[in-house]
Design a protein around this motif. Structure first.
Motif, mmCIF file in Angstrom:
data_model
loop_
_atom_site.group_PDB
_atom_site.id
_atom_site.type_symbol
_atom_site.label_atom_id
_atom_site.label_comp_id
_atom_site.label_asym_id
_atom_site.label_seq_id
_atom_site.Cartn_x
_atom_site.Cartn_y
_atom_site.Cartn_z
ATOM 1 N N THR A 42 0.843 -1.192 0.000
ATOM 2 C CA THR A 42 0.000 0.000 0.000
ATOM 3 C C THR A 42 0.882 1.247 0.000
ATOM 4 O OG1 THR A 42 -0.114 0.127 2.417
ATOM 5 C CG2 THR A 42 -1.828 -1.150 1.301
ATOM 6 N N LEU A 43 0.358 2.291 -0.610
ATOM 7 C CA LEU A 43 1.022 3.598 -0.631
ATOM 8 C C LEU A 43 -0.048 4.666 -0.487
ATOM 9 C CD1 LEU A 43 3.464 3.130 -3.658
ATOM 10 C CD2 LEU A 43 4.113 3.253 -1.246
ATOM 11 N N LYS A 44 0.351 5.813 0.004
ATOM 12 C CA LYS A 44 -0.581 6.938 0.083
ATOM 13 C C LYS A 44 -0.929 7.392 -1.330
ATOM 14 C CE LYS A 44 0.829 8.664 4.578
ATOM 15 N NZ LYS A 44 1.270 9.824 5.355
ATOM 16 N N ILE A 45 -2.113 7.942 -1.445
ATOM 17 C CA ILE A 45 -2.621 8.329 -2.763
ATOM 18 C C ILE A 45 -1.723 9.358 -3.447
ATOM 19 C CG2 ILE A 45 -4.190 10.136 -1.937
ATOM 20 C CD1 ILE A 45 -5.058 7.664 -4.696
ATOM 21 N N ASP A 46 -1.161 10.294 -2.696
ATOM 22 C CA ASP A 46 -0.305 11.295 -3.329
ATOM 23 C C ASP A 46 0.975 10.661 -3.867
ATOM 24 O OD1 ASP A 46 0.491 10.892 -0.669
ATOM 25 O OD2 ASP A 46 1.365 12.890 -0.497
ATOM 26 N N ARG A 47 1.426 9.587 -3.225
ATOM 27 C CA ARG A 47 2.607 8.875 -3.705
ATOM 28 C C ARG A 47 2.262 8.121 -4.992
ATOM 29 N NH1 ARG A 47 7.978 9.609 -2.779
ATOM 30 N NH2 ARG A 47 9.078 7.623 -2.752
ATOM 31 N N ILE A 48 1.107 7.485 -4.997
ATOM 32 C CA ILE A 48 0.666 6.794 -6.213
ATOM 33 C C ILE A 48 0.541 7.792 -7.358
ATOM 34 C CG2 ILE A 48 -1.245 5.509 -7.259
ATOM 35 C CD1 ILE A 48 -1.730 4.258 -4.480
ATOM 36 N N PHE A 49 0.038 8.975 -7.044
ATOM 37 C CA PHE A 49 -0.082 10.030 -8.061
ATOM 38 C C PHE A 49 1.297 10.382 -8.627
ATOM 39 C CE2 PHE A 49 -0.027 14.575 -9.136
ATOM 40 C CZ PHE A 49 -0.954 14.577 -10.163
ATOM 41 N N GLN A 50 2.293 10.497 -7.763
ATOM 42 C CA GLN A 50 3.654 10.814 -8.230
ATOM 43 C C GLN A 50 4.145 9.753 -9.210
ATOM 44 O OE1 GLN A 50 5.586 11.078 -4.317
ATOM 45 N NE2 GLN A 50 6.216 13.161 -4.869
ATOM 46 N N TYR A 51 3.953 8.497 -8.838
ATOM 47 C CA TYR A 51 4.392 7.416 -9.733
ATOM 48 C C TYR A 51 3.587 7.403 -11.030
ATOM 49 C CZ TYR A 51 7.433 5.378 -6.149
ATOM 50 O OH TYR A 51 8.428 5.154 -5.235
ATOM 51 N N SER A 52 2.301 7.656 -10.940
ATOM 52 C CA SER A 52 1.467 7.702 -12.151
ATOM 53 C C SER A 52 1.966 8.772 -13.111
ATOM 54 C CB SER A 52 0.001 7.971 -11.792
ATOM 55 O OG SER A 52 -0.572 6.874 -11.147
ATOM 56 N N LYS A 53 2.266 9.920 -12.556
ATOM 57 C CA LYS A 53 2.737 11.040 -13.380
ATOM 58 C C LYS A 53 4.117 10.737 -13.972
ATOM 59 C CE LYS A 53 3.162 16.038 -13.161
ATOM 60 N NZ LYS A 53 3.105 17.226 -12.314
ATOM 61 N N ALA A 54 5.013 10.233 -13.137
ATOM 62 C CA ALA A 54 6.382 9.967 -13.593
ATOM 63 C C ALA A 54 6.433 8.870 -14.651
ATOM 64 C CB ALA A 54 7.258 9.591 -12.404
ATOM 65 N N LEU A 55 5.604 7.844 -14.488
ATOM 66 C CA LEU A 55 5.637 6.699 -15.391
ATOM 67 C C LEU A 55 4.556 6.758 -16.465
ATOM 68 C CD1 LEU A 55 6.353 3.970 -12.705
ATOM 69 C CD2 LEU A 55 7.962 4.860 -14.417
ATOM 70 N N ASN A 56 3.761 7.833 -16.439
ATOM 71 C CA ASN A 56 2.673 7.984 -17.398
ATOM 72 C C ASN A 56 1.807 6.718 -17.433
ATOM 73 O OD1 ASN A 56 1.157 9.421 -19.264
ATOM 74 N ND2 ASN A 56 2.255 8.549 -20.994
ATOM 75 N N HIS A 57 1.370 6.333 -16.235
ATOM 76 C CA HIS A 57 0.605 5.097 -16.078
ATOM 77 C C HIS A 57 -0.444 5.309 -14.982
ATOM 78 C CE1 HIS A 57 0.224 0.686 -16.424
ATOM 79 N NE2 HIS A 57 -0.111 0.741 -15.149
ATOM 80 N N ASN A 58 -1.644 4.847 -15.231
ATOM 81 C CA ASN A 58 -2.726 5.000 -14.260
ATOM 82 C C ASN A 58 -2.693 3.863 -13.237
ATOM 83 O OD1 ASN A 58 -5.054 5.379 -12.816
ATOM 84 N ND2 ASN A 58 -6.435 5.063 -14.530
ATOM 85 N N PHE A 59 -2.013 4.106 -12.128
ATOM 86 C CA PHE A 59 -1.922 3.078 -11.096
ATOM 87 C C PHE A 59 -3.215 2.935 -10.299
ATOM 88 C CE2 PHE A 59 2.588 3.966 -11.881
ATOM 89 C CZ PHE A 59 3.009 2.672 -12.159
ATOM 90 N N LEU A 60 -4.090 3.892 -10.398
ATOM 91 C CA LEU A 60 -5.367 3.771 -9.693
ATOM 92 C C LEU A 60 -6.273 2.722 -10.326
ATOM 93 C CD1 LEU A 60 -6.206 7.479 -8.855
ATOM 94 C CD2 LEU A 60 -5.224 5.734 -7.374
ATOM 95 N N GLN A 61 -6.026 2.407 -11.581
ATOM 96 C CA GLN A 61 -6.866 1.426 -12.268
ATOM 97 C C GLN A 61 -6.878 0.073 -11.562
ATOM 98 O OE1 GLN A 61 -5.435 -0.092 -16.102
ATOM 99 N NE2 GLN A 61 -3.408 0.698 -15.568
ATOM 100 N N TYR A 62 -5.832 -0.224 -10.827
ATOM 101 C CA TYR A 62 -5.751 -1.519 -10.157
ATOM 102 C C TYR A 62 -6.698 -1.607 -8.957
ATOM 103 C CZ TYR A 62 -1.803 -1.720 -13.240
ATOM 104 O OH TYR A 62 -1.020 -1.683 -14.362
ATOM 105 N N TYR A 63 -7.264 -0.473 -8.590
ATOM 106 C CA TYR A 63 -8.208 -0.443 -7.481
ATOM 107 C C TYR A 63 -9.656 -0.399 -7.962
ATOM 108 C CZ TYR A 63 -4.068 0.541 -4.716
ATOM 109 O OH TYR A 63 -2.842 0.470 -4.121
ATOM 110 N N TYR A 64 -9.873 -0.350 -9.259
ATOM 111 C CA TYR A 64 -11.224 -0.211 -9.795
ATOM 112 C C TYR A 64 -12.135 -1.379 -9.437
ATOM 113 C CZ TYR A 64 -9.563 3.664 -12.745
ATOM 114 O OH TYR A 64 -9.037 4.839 -13.209
#
Length: 124
Positions: A42-64
């Motif tokens: 698990t990671l905090k949402i703002d951290r996931i956002f950082q990775y999403s932005k840096a990697l140009n990938h929607n990491f939130l999709q895994y929680y859908y």
């Protein structure tokens, strides 16, 4: 289903041939923290956002598929489908109106041509 977001981030970074150090630079952090994040489920949402932005990938999709996000997403999709259907109906009506207006214009053009022909005959 439990999402292991750290592992997923690592896989995406690996797929993009990014080292921990390179990714750390992209998120303005240190390599050690990225390595630690890779190990976390698990990671905090703002951290996931950082990775999403840096990697140009929607990491939130895994929680859908996780609740409550699954229900939220289903409601959003239902709303979008209703809006799409309404727009389709409006488009169909607009197309019908255009077809009728085109037919009206053609009739008017024929009428004008007929009147011009009559005027030309009267002027002879």
């Amino acid at each position: 289903m439990t999402v292991n977001i750290g592992w997923i981030i690592k896989k995406v970074a690996d797929d993009q041939n990014l080292s921990q150090s390179q990714l750390a630079t992209l998120i303005d952090d240190v390599q050690q923290n990225v390595g630690n994040d890779y190990k976390r489920s698990t990671l905090k949402i703002d951290r996931i956002f950082q990775y999403s932005k840096a990697l140009n990938h929607n990491f939130l999709q895994y929680y859908y598929e996780e609740e409550p996000y699954k229900t939220f997403r289903e409601k959003e999709n239902e709303t979008f489908l209703r809006e799409i259907n309404e727009l389709k109906n409006q488009l169909e009506e607009a197309i019908k109106t255009i077809i009728l207006q085109k037919a009206y214009l053609e009739t008017q053009q024929e009428l004008v041509e007929t009147q011009r022909a009559l005027i030309a005959q009267l002027n002879v």
